[in-house]
Design a protein around this motif. Structure first.
Motif, short mmCIF file in Angstrom:
data_model
loop_
_atom_site.label_atom_id
_atom_site.label_comp_id
_atom_site.label_asym_id
_atom_site.label_seq_id
_atom_site.Cartn_x
_atom_site.Cartn_y
_atom_site.Cartn_z
N ILE A 1 -12.52 6.20 -8.42
CA ILE A 1 -12.33 4.75 -8.59
C ILE A 1 -11.41 4.20 -7.50
O ILE A 1 -11.70 3.17 -6.88
N LEU A 2 -10.31 4.91 -7.25
CA LEU A 2 -9.35 4.45 -6.23
C LEU A 2 -9.96 4.48 -4.84
O LEU A 2 -9.71 3.57 -4.04
N GLN B 1 -7.98 -2.12 -15.23
CA GLN B 1 -9.29 -1.68 -14.76
C GLN B 1 -9.47 -0.17 -15.00
O GLN B 1 -10.54 0.26 -15.46
N PRO C 1 -4.68 -1.93 0.26
CA PRO C 1 -5.02 -0.62 -0.31
C PRO C 1 -5.25 0.47 0.74
O PRO C 1 -4.84 1.61 0.55
N GLU C 2 -5.90 0.14 1.86
CA GLU C 2 -6.22 1.18 2.84
C GLU C 2 -4.98 1.72 3.58
O GLU C 2 -5.05 2.74 4.24
N TYR D 1 -8.28 2.61 -1.59
CA TYR D 1 -7.01 3.32 -1.48
C TYR D 1 -7.21 4.68 -0.83
O TYR D 1 -8.25 5.31 -0.98
N LYS E 1 -13.12 4.05 -4.13
CA LYS E 1 -14.05 2.91 -4.06
C LYS E 1 -13.30 1.59 -3.84
O LYS E 1 -13.83 0.69 -3.20
N LEU E 2 -12.08 1.51 -4.37
CA LEU E 2 -11.27 0.30 -4.20
C LEU E 2 -10.59 0.24 -2.83
O LEU E 2 -9.96 -0.76 -2.50
N LEU F 1 -4.63 -3.34 -11.93
CA LEU F 1 -5.26 -2.05 -11.64
C LEU F 1 -5.25 -1.14 -12.86
O LEU F 1 -6.25 -0.48 -13.15
N GLN G 1 -12.31 1.70 -17.41
CA GLN G 1 -13.31 2.62 -16.87
C GLN G 1 -13.14 4.05 -17.40
O GLN G 1 -14.11 4.80 -17.45
N THR H 1 -0.13 -6.71 -9.40
CA THR H 1 -1.28 -5.96 -8.88
C THR H 1 -1.44 -4.66 -9.66
O THR H 1 -2.57 -4.26 -9.98
#
Length: 115
Positions: free
Chosen positions: A102-103, A73, A35-36, A108, A105-106, A70, A77, A66
């Protein structure tokens, strides 16, 4: 022995390289990036949706499984429906800021694009 006139037109071809039909083995594999390392864009749009606003998240470089996890989720939310189309996630309604949080925090690298 069958004469050349007995063959149907679908049996005739001038050149065929890789068998009869499209093969999934010839499909380009999707590279799974963490993700990063992904640059994801979040955008709200109405184009082609009969005036309904949809939040589109694009730029993913992951496998379809994946993306399915996502989108599930994000739908939960945001409390709304959504789907995966053409390697993009579509969430019903305008949820740009919430999806961005949200992204992030995950893990991304996400940005809001468009107006």
């Amino acid at each position: 022995m069958a004469s050349p006139k007995d063959k149907s037109s679908s049996d005739r071809f001038a050149y065929r390289e890789f068998g009869d039909n499209y093969s999934p083995a010839l499909e380009r594999p999707t590279q799974e990036l963490p993700p990063e390392k992904q640059n994801v864009r979040v955008q709200a749009t109405r184009a082609g949706r009969k005036g309904k606003t949809v939040t589109v998240i694009s730029g993913f470089q992951t496998k379809p499984e994946t993306l399915q996890a996502l989108v599930k989720q994000l739908k939960t939310q945001c409390g709304t429906g959504g789907t995966v189309k053409d390697h993009e996630i579509e969430i019903q309604g305008e949820h740009k800021q919430k999806i961005l949080e949200i992204l992030l925090k995950l893990g991304y690298k996400a940005k809001i694009s468009g107006g």
